[in-house]
Design a protein around this motif. Structure first.
Motif, PDB file in Angstrom:
ATOM      1  N   CYS A 121      -0.998  -2.494  53.533  1.00 21.42           N
ATOM      2  CA  CYS A 121      -0.293  -3.253  54.717  1.00 21.42           C
ATOM      3  C   CYS A 121       1.065  -3.624  54.213  1.00 21.42           C
ATOM      4  O   CYS A 121       1.358  -3.225  53.110  1.00 21.42           O
ATOM      5  CB  CYS A 121      -1.288  -4.463  55.441  1.00 21.42           C
ATOM      6  N   TRP A 122       1.209  -5.079  54.778  1.00 25.44           N
ATOM      7  CA  TRP A 122       2.524  -5.607  54.221  1.00 25.44           C
ATOM      8  C   TRP A 122       2.449  -6.251  52.851  1.00 25.44           C
ATOM      9  O   TRP A 122       3.411  -5.975  52.244  1.00 25.44           O
ATOM     10  CB  TRP A 122       2.766  -6.827  54.982  1.00 25.44           C
ATOM     11  N   SER A 123       1.776  -6.997  52.634  1.00 29.91           N
ATOM     12  CA  SER A 123       1.874  -7.916  51.528  1.00 29.91           C
ATOM     13  C   SER A 123       0.168  -8.623  51.064  1.00 29.91           C
ATOM     14  O   SER A 123      -0.506  -8.551  51.678  1.00 29.91           O
ATOM     15  CB  SER A 123       2.908  -9.009  51.659  1.00 29.91           C
ATOM     16  N   PRO A 124       0.523  -9.299  49.873  1.00 26.14           N
ATOM     17  CA  PRO A 124      -0.686 -10.154  49.840  1.00 26.14           C
ATOM     18  C   PRO A 124      -1.031 -10.987  50.787  1.00 26.14           C
ATOM     19  O   PRO A 124      -2.290 -11.612  51.029  1.00 26.14           O
ATOM     20  CB  PRO A 124      -0.321 -10.955  48.336  1.00 26.14           C
ATOM     21  N   GLY A 125      -0.258 -11.561  51.522  1.00 25.78           N
ATOM     22  CA  GLY A 125      -0.375 -12.347  52.750  1.00 25.78           C
ATOM     23  C   GLY A 125      -0.879 -11.794  53.908  1.00 25.78           C
ATOM     24  O   GLY A 125      -1.219 -12.283  54.934  1.00 25.78           O
ATOM     25  N   CYS A 126      -1.389 -10.498  53.759  1.00 23.72           N
ATOM     26  CA  CYS A 126      -1.586  -9.787  54.936  1.00 23.72           C
ATOM     27  C   CYS A 126      -3.236  -9.077  54.805  1.00 23.72           C
ATOM     28  O   CYS A 126      -3.257  -8.460  53.868  1.00 23.72           O
ATOM     29  CB  CYS A 126      -0.772  -8.503  55.170  1.00 23.72           C
ATOM     30  N   ASN A 127      -4.078  -9.306  55.895  1.00 21.54           N
ATOM     31  CA  ASN A 127      -5.230  -8.805  55.688  1.00 21.54           C
ATOM     32  C   ASN A 127      -5.590  -7.635  56.450  1.00 21.54           C
ATOM     33  O   ASN A 127      -6.585  -7.038  56.517  1.00 21.54           O
ATOM     34  CB  ASN A 127      -6.310  -9.685  55.989  1.00 21.54           C
ATOM     35  N   ALA A 128      -4.491  -6.848  56.972  1.00 24.91           N
ATOM     36  CA  ALA A 128      -4.777  -5.636  57.783  1.00 24.91           C
ATOM     37  C   ALA A 128      -5.278  -4.616  56.669  1.00 24.91           C
ATOM     38  O   ALA A 128      -5.940  -3.638  57.299  1.00 24.91           O
ATOM     39  CB  ALA A 128      -3.465  -5.177  58.269  1.00 24.91           C
ATOM     40  N   GLY A 129      -4.681  -4.704  55.538  1.00 25.72           N
ATOM     41  CA  GLY A 129      -5.425  -3.690  54.712  1.00 25.72           C
ATOM     42  C   GLY A 129      -6.725  -3.797  54.395  1.00 25.72           C
ATOM     43  O   GLY A 129      -7.703  -2.792  54.330  1.00 25.72           O
ATOM     44  N   ALA A 130      -7.680  -4.810  54.077  1.00 24.71           N
ATOM     45  CA  ALA A 130      -8.821  -4.986  54.065  1.00 24.71           C
ATOM     46  C   ALA A 130      -9.649  -4.722  55.733  1.00 24.71           C
ATOM     47  O   ALA A 130     -10.545  -4.036  55.398  1.00 24.71           O
ATOM     48  CB  ALA A 130      -9.301  -6.593  53.826  1.00 24.71           C
ATOM     49  N   LYS A 131      -8.690  -4.956  56.486  1.00 23.92           N
ATOM     50  CA  LYS A 131      -9.588  -4.324  57.789  1.00 23.92           C
ATOM     51  C   LYS A 131      -9.471  -3.119  57.895  1.00 23.92           C
ATOM     52  O   LYS A 131     -10.575  -2.351  58.451  1.00 23.92           O
ATOM     53  CB  LYS A 131      -8.586  -4.919  58.948  1.00 23.92           C
ATOM     54  N   GLY A 132      -8.369  -2.281  57.453  1.00 20.31           N
ATOM     55  CA  GLY A 132      -8.180  -0.889  57.648  1.00 20.31           C
ATOM     56  C   GLY A 132      -9.427  -0.222  56.483  1.00 20.31           C
ATOM     57  O   GLY A 132      -9.932   0.713  56.928  1.00 20.31           O
ATOM     58  N   ALA A 133      -9.446  -0.767  55.291  1.00 17.02           N
ATOM     59  CA  ALA A 133     -10.488  -0.246  54.341  1.00 17.02           C
ATOM     60  C   ALA A 133     -11.802  -0.426  54.971  1.00 17.02           C
ATOM     61  O   ALA A 133     -12.572   0.375  54.627  1.00 17.02           O
ATOM     62  CB  ALA A 133     -10.284  -1.221  53.051  1.00 17.02           C
ATOM     63  N   LEU A 134     -12.030  -1.542  55.516  1.00 17.49           N
ATOM     64  CA  LEU A 134     -13.376  -1.798  56.078  1.00 17.49           C
ATOM     65  C   LEU A 134     -13.691  -0.826  57.210  1.00 17.49           C
ATOM     66  O   LEU A 134     -14.790  -0.224  57.387  1.00 17.49           O
ATOM     67  CB  LEU A 134     -13.701  -3.301  56.935  1.00 17.49           C
ATOM     68  N   GLU A 135     -12.791  -0.204  58.198  1.00 14.23           N
ATOM     69  CA  GLU A 135     -12.857   0.857  59.062  1.00 14.23           C
ATOM     70  C   GLU A 135     -13.320   2.067  58.453  1.00 14.23           C
ATOM     71  O   GLU A 135     -14.012   2.865  58.893  1.00 14.23           O
ATOM     72  CB  GLU A 135     -11.577   0.782  60.020  1.00 14.23           C
ATOM     73  N   PHE A 136     -12.718   2.491  57.167  1.00 12.70           N
ATOM     74  CA  PHE A 136     -12.822   3.587  56.701  1.00 12.70           C
ATOM     75  C   PHE A 136     -14.045   3.578  56.064  1.00 12.70           C
ATOM     76  O   PHE A 136     -14.681   4.628  55.918  1.00 12.70           O
ATOM     77  CB  PHE A 136     -11.652   3.913  55.416  1.00 12.70           C
ATOM     78  N   ALA A 137     -14.416   2.601  55.329  1.00 13.75           N
ATOM     79  CA  ALA A 137     -15.815   2.418  54.751  1.00 13.75           C
ATOM     80  C   ALA A 137     -16.863   2.522  55.811  1.00 13.75           C
ATOM     81  O   ALA A 137     -17.968   3.012  55.484  1.00 13.75           O
ATOM     82  CB  ALA A 137     -15.862   1.209  54.077  1.00 13.75           C
ATOM     83  N   ARG A 138     -16.768   2.000  56.695  1.00 14.55           N
ATOM     84  CA  ARG A 138     -17.648   2.109  57.928  1.00 14.55           C
ATOM     85  C   ARG A 138     -17.863   3.538  58.502  1.00 14.55           C
ATOM     86  O   ARG A 138     -19.014   4.204  59.002  1.00 14.55           O
ATOM     87  CB  ARG A 138     -17.389   1.529  59.257  1.00 14.55           C
ATOM     88  N   LEU A 139     -16.794   4.357  58.323  1.00 17.59           N
ATOM     89  CA  LEU A 139     -16.658   5.941  58.618  1.00 17.59           C
ATOM     90  C   LEU A 139     -17.283   6.731  57.284  1.00 17.59           C
ATOM     91  O   LEU A 139     -17.372   7.992  57.533  1.00 17.59           O
ATOM     92  CB  LEU A 139     -15.454   6.291  59.048  1.00 17.59           C
ATOM     93  N   GLY A 140     -17.614   5.954  56.347  1.00 17.98           N
ATOM     94  CA  GLY A 140     -18.032   6.866  55.178  1.00 17.98           C
ATOM     95  C   GLY A 140     -17.226   7.313  54.105  1.00 17.98           C
ATOM     96  O   GLY A 140     -17.504   8.111  52.851  1.00 17.98           O
TER      97      GLY A 140
END
Length: 138
Positions: A76-95
């Motif tokens: 995502c944008w930067s260390p101050g953005c948690n969209a990367g973690a949200k995206g990683a979680l979505e990919f993890a949920r999909l396996g």
């Protein structure tokens, strides 16, 4: 000591950084780099070779656009953005095997890695606050 080893082993299996991602791209390692930011952010600039898939669209788009089992790295944008973690979680949920590129687009650009927008390549600058700047890099 065992707790620290377990913690850092797990952390490194789920995170990577811009330097390692750039090195992996140069080696042509098999993975898909996914920019999970919104349309305006993507248009402003993004990592060369990235796929644009905002995190809210991953659950519906990824199964049709990224083959199952493909290693994925999100940012995502930067260390101050948690969209990367949200995206990683979505990919993890999909396996998918997934890691987050810590530092995001901000540190990618600050390290002088290649970035583009609709107009073409963006200037490469090397920030001495986040890396050693060698004379041949400038």
């Amino acid at each position: 000591m065992t707790d620290a080893i377990s913690f850092f082993t797990a952390k490194l299996s789920h995170e990577t950084d811009p330097s390692d991602v750039y090195a992996a791209q140069k080696r042509a390692d098999p993975f898909v780099l996914v920019d999970v930011r919104g349309d305006a952010a993507w248009a402003q600039g993004h990592v060369v070779g990235a796929v644009h898939m905002p995190y809210a669209e991953i659950a519906t788009r990824a199964p049709h656009e990224i083959p199952a089992g493909t290693e994925v790295v999100v940012y995502c944008w930067s260390p101050g953005c948690n969209a990367g973690a949200k995206g990683a979680l979505e990919f993890a949920r999909l396996g998918y095997p997934v890691r987050e590129m810590i530092g995001g687009y901000e540190y990618w650009v600050r390290e002088g890695q290649p970035a583009v927008n609709a107009s073409g390549p963006l200037p490469r600058t090397f920030d001495p606050l986040v890396m050693v700047v060698h004379q041949d890099a400038v």
